[in-house]
Motif scaffolding. Structure first.
Motif, short mmCIF file in Angstrom:
data_model
loop_
_atom_site.label_atom_id
_atom_site.label_comp_id
_atom_site.label_asym_id
_atom_site.label_seq_id
_atom_site.Cartn_x
_atom_site.Cartn_y
_atom_site.Cartn_z
N THR A 99 0.83 -1.20 0.00
CA THR A 99 0.00 0.00 0.00
C THR A 99 0.87 1.25 0.00
O THR A 99 0.63 2.20 -0.76
CB THR A 99 -0.93 0.01 1.22
OG1 THR A 99 -1.75 -1.17 1.21
CG2 THR A 99 -1.81 1.24 1.23
N ARG A 102 2.52 1.65 -3.46
CA ARG A 102 1.59 2.19 -4.45
C ARG A 102 1.33 3.67 -4.21
O ARG A 102 1.30 4.46 -5.17
CB ARG A 102 0.27 1.41 -4.40
CG ARG A 102 -0.73 1.83 -5.46
CD ARG A 102 -2.00 0.98 -5.42
NE ARG A 102 -2.81 1.22 -4.23
CZ ARG A 102 -4.02 0.72 -4.04
NH1 ARG A 102 -4.55 -0.09 -4.95
NH2 ARG A 102 -4.70 0.97 -2.94
N ASN A 103 1.19 4.05 -2.96
CA ASN A 103 0.92 5.45 -2.65
C ASN A 103 2.12 6.35 -2.97
O ASN A 103 1.95 7.50 -3.39
CB ASN A 103 0.55 5.60 -1.17
CG ASN A 103 -0.80 4.99 -0.84
OD1 ASN A 103 -1.60 4.70 -1.73
ND2 ASN A 103 -1.04 4.76 0.44
N GLY A 106 3.02 5.68 -7.13
CA GLY A 106 1.90 5.78 -8.06
C GLY A 106 1.47 7.20 -8.34
O GLY A 106 2.03 8.17 -7.80
N PRO A 107 0.48 7.38 -9.19
CA PRO A 107 -0.04 8.71 -9.53
C PRO A 107 -0.46 9.48 -8.28
O PRO A 107 -1.15 8.96 -7.41
CB PRO A 107 -1.25 8.40 -10.42
CG PRO A 107 -0.94 7.05 -11.01
CD PRO A 107 -0.22 6.30 -9.93
N ARG A 120 6.98 0.19 -12.85
CA ARG A 120 5.78 0.45 -13.65
C ARG A 120 4.86 -0.76 -13.68
O ARG A 120 3.64 -0.64 -13.48
CB ARG A 120 6.20 0.83 -15.07
CG ARG A 120 5.01 1.18 -15.98
CD ARG A 120 5.48 1.70 -17.33
NE ARG A 120 6.23 0.70 -18.07
CZ ARG A 120 7.55 0.72 -18.26
NH1 ARG A 120 8.28 1.70 -17.74
NH2 ARG A 120 8.16 -0.22 -18.95
N LEU A 123 3.20 -1.37 -10.27
CA LEU A 123 2.11 -0.42 -10.07
C LEU A 123 0.88 -0.82 -10.88
O LEU A 123 -0.26 -0.69 -10.41
CB LEU A 123 2.55 0.99 -10.44
CG LEU A 123 3.53 1.66 -9.47
CD1 LEU A 123 4.04 2.97 -10.07
CD2 LEU A 123 2.89 1.90 -8.11
N GLN A 124 1.09 -1.30 -12.10
CA GLN A 124 -0.04 -1.74 -12.93
C GLN A 124 -0.78 -2.91 -12.29
O GLN A 124 -2.00 -3.03 -12.42
CB GLN A 124 0.46 -2.12 -14.32
CG GLN A 124 0.89 -0.93 -15.16
CD GLN A 124 1.58 -1.33 -16.46
OE1 GLN A 124 1.96 -2.49 -16.64
NE2 GLN A 124 1.75 -0.39 -17.36
N TRP A 127 -2.42 -1.17 -8.73
CA TRP A 127 -3.27 0.02 -8.77
C TRP A 127 -4.77 -0.27 -8.76
O TRP A 127 -5.52 0.37 -8.00
CB TRP A 127 -2.89 0.88 -9.97
CG TRP A 127 -3.55 2.23 -9.93
CD1 TRP A 127 -4.60 2.67 -10.67
CD2 TRP A 127 -3.21 3.29 -9.03
NE1 TRP A 127 -4.94 3.96 -10.31
CE2 TRP A 127 -4.10 4.36 -9.30
CE3 TRP A 127 -2.25 3.44 -8.03
CZ2 TRP A 127 -4.05 5.56 -8.61
CZ3 TRP A 127 -2.20 4.64 -7.34
CH2 TRP A 127 -3.09 5.68 -7.63
N PRO A 128 -5.25 -1.23 -9.56
CA PRO A 128 -6.72 -1.41 -9.59
C PRO A 128 -7.28 -2.24 -8.44
O PRO A 128 -8.51 -2.41 -8.34
CB PRO A 128 -6.94 -2.13 -10.93
CG PRO A 128 -5.69 -2.90 -11.15
CD PRO A 128 -4.58 -2.06 -10.56
#
Length: 322
Positions: A99, A102-103, A106-107, A120, A123-124, A127-128
């Motif tokens: 978590t 990702r934070n 990520g974006p 990358r 993260l892909q 992310w979802p």
């Protein structure tokens, strides 16, 4: 005047990794040792401001135009993220770490800069998903140096057996690099650092850890350990200087075995070019952990390098919390 600072070895391993990465940033991914030598004569070698002109009309990739001297590469950010994770939770918690990863990367996260393929793709994957849906092996099938980014922290904080450490390293590596070669390289590097922190000289640690290097990496490291003098340029020419662990890990082993001190090791690593930040993480950890246990004027880390690392206060606070 001797301005080196001797730290407790476990702290030295962590800061040695972070500072080596930061010191290397200005010439990271410049694949021209002759150009690097000319730059060293005019501007120096460590903690340089990234400059696109240094990469003009030669082999290299200028990735850090948004960075300042003293910043970290993505590898250093990984290392610091793991350090802050342990400082917050007191132990490794996979979902909480994923978590935070990702934070951060990520974006909308705090990280700004180049995002490599393992990051990358990780993260892909993440992310979802909801945190409770995160897979245990969320990483890319990739053997690049992101696999080693967190290892100095994981090893320095570990208090259990070597067997337990190997298991922990595999768990952590597969979060970003779900690749057997990457795991083997991380386990080898991790056990080298583990042995050094337990008092073994670097040459003995490099040899003792070889059973954990895997069938691809072990013969390469053995070959890199054969020379009896420091010749990092020849070793890099033989094995390569790019981002893959089968290229970089033999170079790390050679420099760690032959360099007399931390400063020399990191400077030699930068001079050969390529993925100097990726190699610098483990090279810095191993050499700092060893030299911090030695007597003499060259023990541990140069004060002027420590002062230039822009996230020193964050790293120091996290170490103090552990």
């Amino acid at each position: 005047m001797n301005s080196n600072i001797r730290l407790e070895p476990h702290v030295a391993a962590i800061l040695g990794a972070l500072i080596a990465d930061s010191a290397s940033l200005g010439l990271h991914w410049l694949y021209d040792p002759k150009r690097i030598a000319r730059i060293e004569q005019t501007k120096g070698l460590v903690f340089l401001q990234p400059d696109a002109n240094d990469y003009a009309e030669t082999k290299g990739y200028f990735a850090h135009g948004d960075k300042m001297a003293g910043d970290s590469s993505g590898y250093g950010e990984l290392c610091l993220l793991m350090l802050r994770h342990f400082a917050e939770y007191g132990q490794f918690k996979r979902v909480e770490y994923q978590t935070g990863y990702r934070n951060h990367f990520g974006p909308g996260g705090a990280y700004t800069g180049y995002v490599d393929a393992p990051t990358r793709q990780t993260l892909q994957t993440l992310w979802p998903l909801k945190p409770e849906e995160f897979p245990e092996n969320s990483g890319a099938d990739d053997d690049q140096f992101a696999a080693l980014g967190t290892i100095p922290v994981v090893v320095a904080i570990h208090t259990g057996s070597q067997r337990a450490l190997l298991t922990k390293i595999e768990q952590v590596v597969r979060l970003t690099n779900d690749n057997d070669t990457a795991v083997a390289a991380a386990q080898y590097a991790g056990i080298v650092l583990f042995e050094v922190l337990n008092g073994k000289p670097i040459p003995q640690a490099l040899s003792a850890a070889l059973p954990h290097a895997g069938e691809k990496l072990a013969p390469l490291v053995k070959e890199a350990l054969q020379p009896r003098t420091l010749d990092s340029a020849a070793i890099a020419k033989r094995f390569g200087s790019a981002c893959h662990v089968l290229e970089g890990m033999p170079v790390i082993a050679h420099i760690a075995q032959q360099a007399p001190d931390y400063r020399t090791a990191i400077e030699e690593n930068i001079r050969i070019g390529g993925d100097s930040c990726g190699r610098g993480i483990m090279l810095g950890a191993i050499t700092a952990a060893y030299t911090s246990q030695q007597s003499g004027s060259m023990s541990s880390l140069p004060l002027e390098w420590i002062a230039r690392y822009r996230k020193l206060s964050i790293a120091a606070d996290a170490c103090a919390q552990l």
